[in-house]
Design an enzyme around this catalytic site. Structure first.
Site, PDB file in Angstrom:
ATOM      1  N   MET A  31       2.007 -18.955  41.744  1.00  0.00           N
ATOM      2  CA  MET A  31       2.011 -18.559  40.343  1.00  0.00           C
ATOM      3  C   MET A  31       0.649 -18.927  39.734  1.00  0.00           C
ATOM      4  O   MET A  31      -0.342 -18.937  40.429  1.00  0.00           O
ATOM      5  CB  MET A  31       3.180 -19.218  39.612  1.00  0.00           C
ATOM      6  N   CYS A  32       0.594 -19.219  38.464  1.00  0.00           N
ATOM      7  CA  CYS A  32      -0.595 -19.625  37.705  1.00  0.00           C
ATOM      8  C   CYS A  32      -1.214 -18.445  36.953  1.00  0.00           C
ATOM      9  O   CYS A  32      -1.185 -17.306  37.411  1.00  0.00           O
ATOM     10  CB  CYS A  32      -1.685 -20.268  38.558  1.00  0.00           C
ATOM     11  N   THR A  33      -1.801 -18.773  35.821  1.00  0.00           N
ATOM     12  CA  THR A  33      -2.522 -17.815  34.982  1.00  0.00           C
ATOM     13  C   THR A  33      -3.833 -18.445  34.565  1.00  0.00           C
ATOM     14  O   THR A  33      -3.885 -19.632  34.250  1.00  0.00           O
ATOM     15  CB  THR A  33      -1.702 -17.449  33.728  1.00  0.00           C
TER      16      THR A  33
END
Length: 325
Positions: free
Chosen positions: A1-3
Site C-alpha cells: 500500500m502507501c501513498t
C-alpha cells in the site's frame, strides 16, 4: 500500500507519504552521517559522501523506507506488487543493489534529480530477499528535490526506468502510465457544485455542498487512492503561508490514511497506516507522526547531525497526547 505526493508553494517543496503495511515496522527517525560506509548484500562497500535522515529502525538494519539528504533530495519507496521485475544476476559493469538498498544509494550519493538522470544507467537492481522479511520486495520509487523536479522509477524486465510524473502523486500497482491514463475517467470532478438539471418537468438539484466531487473514489486500493490524491492535491490551497502548507499536507495525508482493522490481508495481518512522514526539501526538515500519536515530531538535518560518527535513531513515544486547557 502507501501513498506519496509533493506539495509546493513559492518557497519550498514538501514531499509526503503514508506508510501502509501489515508487518509492524516500528518506524522512527534515523540519521546517517556523511561518509557512512554502507555494506551491500552482495558484499560490496559503498562510502556515502552525503549525510541523510529518514524513517527506519535499528532492528531492521541500515535501511530506510523514506528519507532526505543534505542536498534536499527526497526518496520514498512504495510497494509495487505483481509489477516489479529485477535482474537475476549482478552485472559486473554496474553497481548492483538489492531493491531495498536503492533508496540508501540515492540518498548517500545523489545531489539532485538531474544528477540521478545522468547516473541511473550505472545501477542494476538484483532480486535479493530482504533479510528481515525474507521476500524480494516489489518496490518502485518517487524522487524529488528542492526544485520540485519529481520522477518515478519503476523496474521491469528491461531494467530500471525513469518516468516523468506530471501529477506528482504515486501509490501502488499498476504502473504509472496506467494511473495517468485512468485519470481520464474522472474529468467530471470539480470543486464547484453542479448546476440544477432538468428531467422533463422535474428539476433535480444537489443535496448540498460537494456535489462536484460525486464519483471521487473513496476506497483504499492503489488506483482509488491515486485518483483521490491527484484531485485533492491539484485543488488544495498552497499560497497561505508555511504553517498552512504543513497543515494542508497533513490534511491530504488524512484522506488516504487507512484505519487499523478495515483492510485485512489474505494472511490475516492488518494493513494500516503505521506512520505519516513528510519532508521540507529547502529547510531539510523531517516531520513524523506515528499511527498512535496526535503529535507531529520534527527533526532538521543540522551540521551537528551530519558530523556524527555513527547513525543515530530517535525513539518516540507511542502514547496519544493531548493538551489540557
Amino acid at each position: 500500500m502507501c501513498t506519496s505526493f509533493t506539495l509546493q508553494d513559492a518557497d519550498t517543496t514538501i514531499v509526503a507519504r503514508t506508510m501502509d503495511f501489515g508487518f509492524e515496522l516500528d518506524g522512527r527517525p534515523v540519521v546517517f552521517p556523511r561518509n557512512y560506509l554502507f555494506h551491500t548484500q552482495l558484499g560490496h562497500e559503498i562510502s556515502f559522501p552525503y549525510g541523510f535522515m529518514g524513517t527506519g529502525n535499528p532492528k531492521m538494519g541500515d535501511l530506510l523506507a523514506d528519507g532526505i539528504n543534505e542536498h534536499g533530495v527526497t526518496v520514498m519507496e512504495l510497494y509495487f506488487p505483481n509489477e516489479a521485475i529485477y535482474a537475476d544476476q549482478p552485472d559486473p559493469q554496474k553497481t548492483n543493489l538489492a531493491p531495498h538498498e536503492f533508496l540508501m544509494w540515492v540518498l548517500g550519493t545523489i545531489d539532485s534529480v538531474a544528477t540521478l538522470r545522468q547516473k541511473l544507467d550505472q545501477i542494476q537492481l538484483v532480486a535479493l530477499k530482504n533479510p528481515i522479511l525474507q521476500v524480494v520486495l516489489p518496490l518502485h520509487f518517487i524522487v524529488s528535490d528542492e526544485t520540485g523536479d519529481t520522477i518515478v522509477l519503476e523496474s521491469s524486465a528491461s531494467g530500471l526506468h525513469l518516468k516523468e510524473n506530471p501529477v506528482r502523486v504515486m501509490t501502488n500497482s499498476p504502473e504509472l502510465e496506467w494511473h495517468l491514463k485512468n485519470l481520464n475517467n474522472y474529468i467530471g470532478l470539480q470543486t464547484q457544485n453542479f448546476s440544477n438539471s432538468a428531467f422533463n418537468e422535474l428539476t433535480a438539484h444537489p443535496f448540498g455542498q460537494g456535489s462536484g466531487t460525486f464519483g471521487l473514489p473513496g476506497g483504499f486500493t492503489g488506483p482509488e487512492r491515486f485518483v483521490r490524491m491527484a484531485f485533492l492535491r491539484a485543488n488544495i490551497q498552497t499560497n497561505q503561508g508555511y504553517d498552512a502548507l504543513l497543515t494542508n499536507t497533513l490534511s491530504l495525508l488524512e484522506t488516504v490514511t487507512i484505519p487499523k482493522g478495515v483492510n485485512v490481508k489474505n494472511d490475516g495481518s492488518i494493513d494500516y497506516t503505521q506512520y505519516k512522514a513528510f519532508y521540507d526539501t529547502k529547510k531539510r526538515s523531517y516531520f513524523f507522526r506515528p499511527y498512535t500519536q496526535s503529535e507531529t515530531y520534527q527533526l532538521t538535518l543540522t551540521e551537528e547531525l551530519l558530523s556524527l560518527e555513527q547513525p543515530k535513531d530517535f525513539p518516540i513515544t507511542q502514547n496519544f497526547i493531548t493538551h489540557i486547557l
